[in-house]
Design a protein around this motif. Sequence first.
Motif, PDB file in Angstrom:
ATOM      1  N   LEU A   1       0.827  -1.201   0.000  1.00 51.97           N
ATOM      2  CA  LEU A   1       0.000   0.000   0.000  1.00 51.97           C
ATOM      3  C   LEU A   1       0.862   1.252   0.000  1.00 51.97           C
ATOM      4  CD1 LEU A   1      -2.748   1.399   0.223  1.00 51.97           C
ATOM      5  CD2 LEU A   1      -2.597   1.123   2.717  1.00 51.97           C
ATOM      6  N   VAL A   2       1.910   1.254   0.841  1.00 49.03           N
ATOM      7  CA  VAL A   2       2.812   2.411   0.887  1.00 49.03           C
ATOM      8  C   VAL A   2       3.524   2.590  -0.453  1.00 49.03           C
ATOM      9  CG1 VAL A   2       4.860   3.372   1.989  1.00 49.03           C
ATOM     10  CG2 VAL A   2       3.116   2.226   3.373  1.00 49.03           C
ATOM     11  N   GLY A   3       3.981   1.482  -1.049  1.00 52.52           N
ATOM     12  CA  GLY A   3       4.651   1.560  -2.348  1.00 52.52           C
ATOM     13  C   GLY A   3       3.735   2.075  -3.438  1.00 52.52           C
ATOM     14  N   ALA A   4       2.470   1.651  -3.405  1.00 55.36           N
ATOM     15  CA  ALA A   4       1.507   2.124  -4.398  1.00 55.36           C
ATOM     16  C   ALA A   4       1.265   3.625  -4.243  1.00 55.36           C
ATOM     17  CB  ALA A   4       0.198   1.353  -4.263  1.00 55.36           C
ATOM     18  N   LEU A   5       1.148   4.081  -3.001  1.00 55.32           N
ATOM     19  CA  LEU A   5       0.940   5.512  -2.754  1.00 55.32           C
ATOM     20  C   LEU A   5       2.127   6.335  -3.234  1.00 55.32           C
ATOM     21  CD1 LEU A   5      -0.707   5.439   0.794  1.00 55.32           C
ATOM     22  CD2 LEU A   5      -1.819   5.923  -1.392  1.00 55.32           C
ATOM     23  N   PHE A   6       3.342   5.820  -2.967  1.00 57.78           N
ATOM     24  CA  PHE A   6       4.529   6.567  -3.400  1.00 57.78           C
ATOM     25  C   PHE A   6       4.603   6.629  -4.925  1.00 57.78           C
ATOM     26  CE2 PHE A   6       9.008   6.936  -4.573  1.00 57.78           C
ATOM     27  CZ  PHE A   6       9.297   8.147  -3.950  1.00 57.78           C
ATOM     28  N   ALA A   7       4.282   5.523  -5.620  1.00 58.23           N
ATOM     29  CA  ALA A   7       4.309   5.519  -7.084  1.00 58.23           C
ATOM     30  C   ALA A   7       3.285   6.497  -7.649  1.00 58.23           C
ATOM     31  CB  ALA A   7       4.039   4.107  -7.611  1.00 58.23           C
ATOM     32  N   MET A   8       2.137   6.606  -6.989  1.00 58.60           N
ATOM     33  CA  MET A   8       1.109   7.527  -7.474  1.00 58.60           C
ATOM     34  C   MET A   8       1.503   8.976  -7.215  1.00 58.60           C
ATOM     35  SD  MET A   8      -2.322   5.445  -6.298  1.00 58.60           S
ATOM     36  CE  MET A   8      -3.433   6.638  -7.031  1.00 58.60           C
ATOM     37  N   VAL A   9       2.130   9.233  -6.053  1.00 55.80           N
ATOM     38  CA  VAL A   9       2.566  10.596  -5.753  1.00 55.80           C
ATOM     39  C   VAL A   9       3.686  11.027  -6.698  1.00 55.80           C
ATOM     40  CG1 VAL A   9       3.718  12.041  -4.027  1.00 55.80           C
ATOM     41  CG2 VAL A   9       1.849  10.520  -3.347  1.00 55.80           C
ATOM     42  N   SER A  10       4.618  10.128  -6.960  1.00 54.67           N
ATOM     43  CA  SER A  10       5.739  10.442  -7.846  1.00 54.67           C
ATOM     44  C   SER A  10       5.385  10.305  -9.310  1.00 54.67           C
ATOM     45  CB  SER A  10       6.937   9.532  -7.530  1.00 54.67           C
ATOM     46  OG  SER A  10       6.612   8.168  -7.777  1.00 54.67           O
ATOM     47  N   TYR A  11       4.205   9.736  -9.606  1.00 55.28           N
ATOM     48  CA  TYR A  11       3.724   9.535 -10.973  1.00 55.28           C
ATOM     49  C   TYR A  11       4.699   8.694 -11.796  1.00 55.28           C
ATOM     50  CZ  TYR A  11       0.552  10.609 -14.784  1.00 55.28           C
ATOM     51  OH  TYR A  11      -0.392  10.508 -15.784  1.00 55.28           O
ATOM     52  N   SER A  12       5.376   7.772 -11.122  1.00 52.32           N
ATOM     53  CA  SER A  12       6.353   6.934 -11.825  1.00 52.32           C
ATOM     54  C   SER A  12       6.696   5.742 -10.953  1.00 52.32           C
ATOM     55  CB  SER A  12       7.611   7.735 -12.170  1.00 52.32           C
ATOM     56  OG  SER A  12       8.620   6.881 -12.660  1.00 52.32           O
ATOM     57  N   SER A  13       6.390   4.541 -11.433  1.00 47.48           N
ATOM     58  CA  SER A  13       6.797   3.343 -10.702  1.00 47.48           C
ATOM     59  C   SER A  13       8.309   3.169 -10.772  1.00 47.48           C
ATOM     60  CB  SER A  13       6.102   2.109 -11.290  1.00 47.48           C
ATOM     61  OG  SER A  13       6.469   1.932 -12.651  1.00 47.48           O
TER      62      SER A  13
ATOM     63  N   LEU B   1       7.451  -2.835  -1.078  1.00 54.04           N
ATOM     64  CA  LEU B   1       7.346  -1.526  -1.723  1.00 54.04           C
ATOM     65  C   LEU B   1       7.430  -1.647  -3.244  1.00 54.04           C
ATOM     66  CD1 LEU B   1       9.586   0.654   0.638  1.00 54.04           C
ATOM     67  CD2 LEU B   1       7.081   0.604   0.531  1.00 54.04           C
ATOM     68  N   VAL B   2       8.294  -2.540  -3.730  1.00 60.90           N
ATOM     69  CA  VAL B   2       8.432  -2.741  -5.174  1.00 60.90           C
ATOM     70  C   VAL B   2       7.134  -3.275  -5.768  1.00 60.90           C
ATOM     71  CG1 VAL B   2       9.575  -4.152  -6.930  1.00 60.90           C
ATOM     72  CG2 VAL B   2      10.932  -3.008  -5.173  1.00 60.90           C
ATOM     73  N   ILE B   3       6.545  -4.272  -5.111  1.00 57.88           N
ATOM     74  CA  ILE B   3       5.280  -4.819  -5.598  1.00 57.88           C
ATOM     75  C   ILE B   3       4.194  -3.745  -5.575  1.00 57.88           C
ATOM     76  CG2 ILE B   3       3.481  -6.531  -5.146  1.00 57.88           C
ATOM     77  CD1 ILE B   3       5.660  -8.341  -3.983  1.00 57.88           C
ATOM     78  N   GLY B   4       4.188  -2.953  -4.511  1.00 61.20           N
ATOM     79  CA  GLY B   4       3.202  -1.873  -4.428  1.00 61.20           C
ATOM     80  C   GLY B   4       3.408  -0.808  -5.487  1.00 61.20           C
ATOM     81  N   ALA B   5       4.669  -0.533  -5.846  1.00 64.81           N
ATOM     82  CA  ALA B   5       4.947   0.449  -6.898  1.00 64.81           C
ATOM     83  C   ALA B   5       4.352  -0.003  -8.227  1.00 64.81           C
ATOM     84  CB  ALA B   5       6.450   0.668  -7.030  1.00 64.81           C
ATOM     85  N   ASN B   6       4.430  -1.313  -8.493  1.00 64.80           N
ATOM     86  CA  ASN B   6       3.814  -1.835  -9.712  1.00 64.80           C
ATOM     87  C   ASN B   6       2.304  -1.633  -9.694  1.00 64.80           C
ATOM     88  OD1 ASN B   6       5.779  -3.613 -11.571  1.00 64.80           O
ATOM     89  ND2 ASN B   6       6.480  -3.730  -9.464  1.00 64.80           N
ATOM     90  N   ILE B   7       1.693  -1.895  -8.541  1.00 69.16           N
ATOM     91  CA  ILE B   7       0.245  -1.703  -8.425  1.00 69.16           C
ATOM     92  C   ILE B   7      -0.105  -0.224  -8.567  1.00 69.16           C
ATOM     93  CG2 ILE B   7      -1.734  -1.947  -6.879  1.00 69.16           C
ATOM     94  CD1 ILE B   7      -0.376  -4.411  -5.698  1.00 69.16           C
ATOM     95  N   GLY B   8       0.729   0.641  -7.999  1.00 72.76           N
ATOM     96  CA  GLY B   8       0.482   2.083  -8.114  1.00 72.76           C
ATOM     97  C   GLY B   8       0.494   2.556  -9.556  1.00 72.76           C
ATOM     98  N   SER B   9       1.411   2.011 -10.367  1.00 70.28           N
ATOM     99  CA  SER B   9       1.428   2.398 -11.781  1.00 70.28           C
ATOM    100  C   SER B   9       0.158   1.938 -12.484  1.00 70.28           C
ATOM    101  CB  SER B   9       2.659   1.811 -12.471  1.00 70.28           C
ATOM    102  OG  SER B   9       2.580   0.393 -12.548  1.00 70.28           O
ATOM    103  N   GLY B  10      -0.365   0.761 -12.084  1.00 64.53           N
ATOM    104  CA  GLY B  10      -1.629   0.299 -12.655  1.00 64.53           C
ATOM    105  C   GLY B  10      -2.784   1.199 -12.277  1.00 64.53           C
TER     106      GLY B  10
END
Length: 549
Positions: free
Chosen positions: A176-188, A212-221
């Motif tokens: 969840l934290v990784g997804a939020l960070f990817a969405m805030v940074s607009y870049s996985s 965090l890495v897995i969440g970053a992928n979800i955030g980009s989705g």
Amino acid sequence: MLTLLNLLSAVALLIWGTHIVRTGILRVYGTALRRLLGQNISKRPLAFIAGILVTAVVQSSNATAMLTTSFVGQGLMTLVPALTIMLGADVGTALMSRVLTLDLSWLSPLLIFLGVIFFLSRKQTRLGQLGRVSIGLGLIILALQLIVEASAPITHAQGMKVLFGSLTGDILLDALVGALFAMVSYSSLAAVLLTATLAEAGVISLPVAIGLVIGANIGSGLLAFMSTSMQNTPGRQVALGSLLYKLIGLLLVIPVLHPLVNWMDSLHFDAQTMVIGFHVLYNTLRCLLLLPTTGHMARLCERVLQAPAETHSQAGPRHLDPTALSTPGLALANATRETLRIGDIVELMLGKTLNVLRGEQTALTQEMRSLGDEAEALYSAVKLYLAQMPREDLSERDSHRWAETLELAVNLNLACDLIERMLRKVQQQKTSQRRSFSATGLEELTVLHTQLMANLRLGLNVYLNADPDSAQQLLKEKRRFRAQERRLNHAHVSRLQRQVVQSLETSSLHLELIADMKRLNSLFCASAYAVLGASDTGALMPEAYPDTP
């Protein structure tokens, strides 16, 4: 506080560098990348490889998602190959994260120095845009170095230890934290690179980094799905399928997370290498495993997001994709297609005008009014779409095409208004005064109308293909039309001298319609001048093309 500010500014620099590279590549090679993705890729391996290559070039799976959803939304690609491309995009962004973690510190100042020189000296050329890409790559490498330097003091800060210590390896919370960070940074990609850097500095543990890495992928989705909220249903189905694939990956990795972490610890690699390695391995295995299921996923997405029932209304723009505005070549292609739709409406209205002149239908039917309103709506949409393009970033060729498109849209809109005025004149003549043209006069108007229709089609073809020979032919036809218009005026005056009753009654309307057709012809032939250039005036010289009887 200063350390945290340095870290945040380094992250912002990383995001900005990624943005510069993506926009620079799309402005230079956007048309080629669009053509690569737009091909009818029926075989899954080819679509998968295309997704990898395009994402590796633009360094953003979100950019690939925008292109792909645009194709599906416009009906240029089906859902199955689009989902396959999105799986390839996930692998492409993982591979780029590995490349960017190599020791390239020596390369950063060189790339920035050369990029600034080329960009400032040749901004409007392809070389200038490649300089922009070079600046972006240099900033990415520099940002990674700054992140490493800024992260070092954080490991000794008590507040940061408490903050990151709250992430205890619970994969759902970490994701969840990784997804939020990817969405805030607009870049996985930025989220993954920062995670690897923090893991290398010892700020976070390996299990937390993996989450965090897995969440970053979800955030980009999630980003891709949110960015398609204004698109039609097929485009949203692509983004939904990509997001579901990322969530499925999370479910697949949960049962094997602890054995996987233990195995990675036994490899004795540094933390950054293990995080990036996991990112590449996770995305590659996940995408290859799910690749055969794209057909089933497409059917699921079609059930979840059902397209609304189609209507017969043709009003409204179809091709003005707002996501393509950052890529001038793509946006101009969209504007071209929409402008040609206005040309189709003009041709339809002009064709029905002949029926009105012959008395076969009422002058201004509801259909004609609807066509005029549709042309006006498309003209306004094209005009606003062109206004949103960043003209300072257009190449000389694209800037010329931009001006051509705007000029043609204006001319076609004026033509619609002129055709409506012509019909009102005919309506007033036939309804209030009960008068009709003589047989000879009607035949003359029909001949002129036929030439006008032919010149409209030729003018649209000249605009579309920019062929100098066709442009020369169009100017020749323009002069022939002028000669024909003069002959018909003289012939009408001759009938007046012979006291032909119908000619006397419709004289003013007859001459006004000929003058209106002359104005329409000038509007239709204007595209030839943009192709031949203002200096090419020989095409209109009297000796160039003798009058034809």
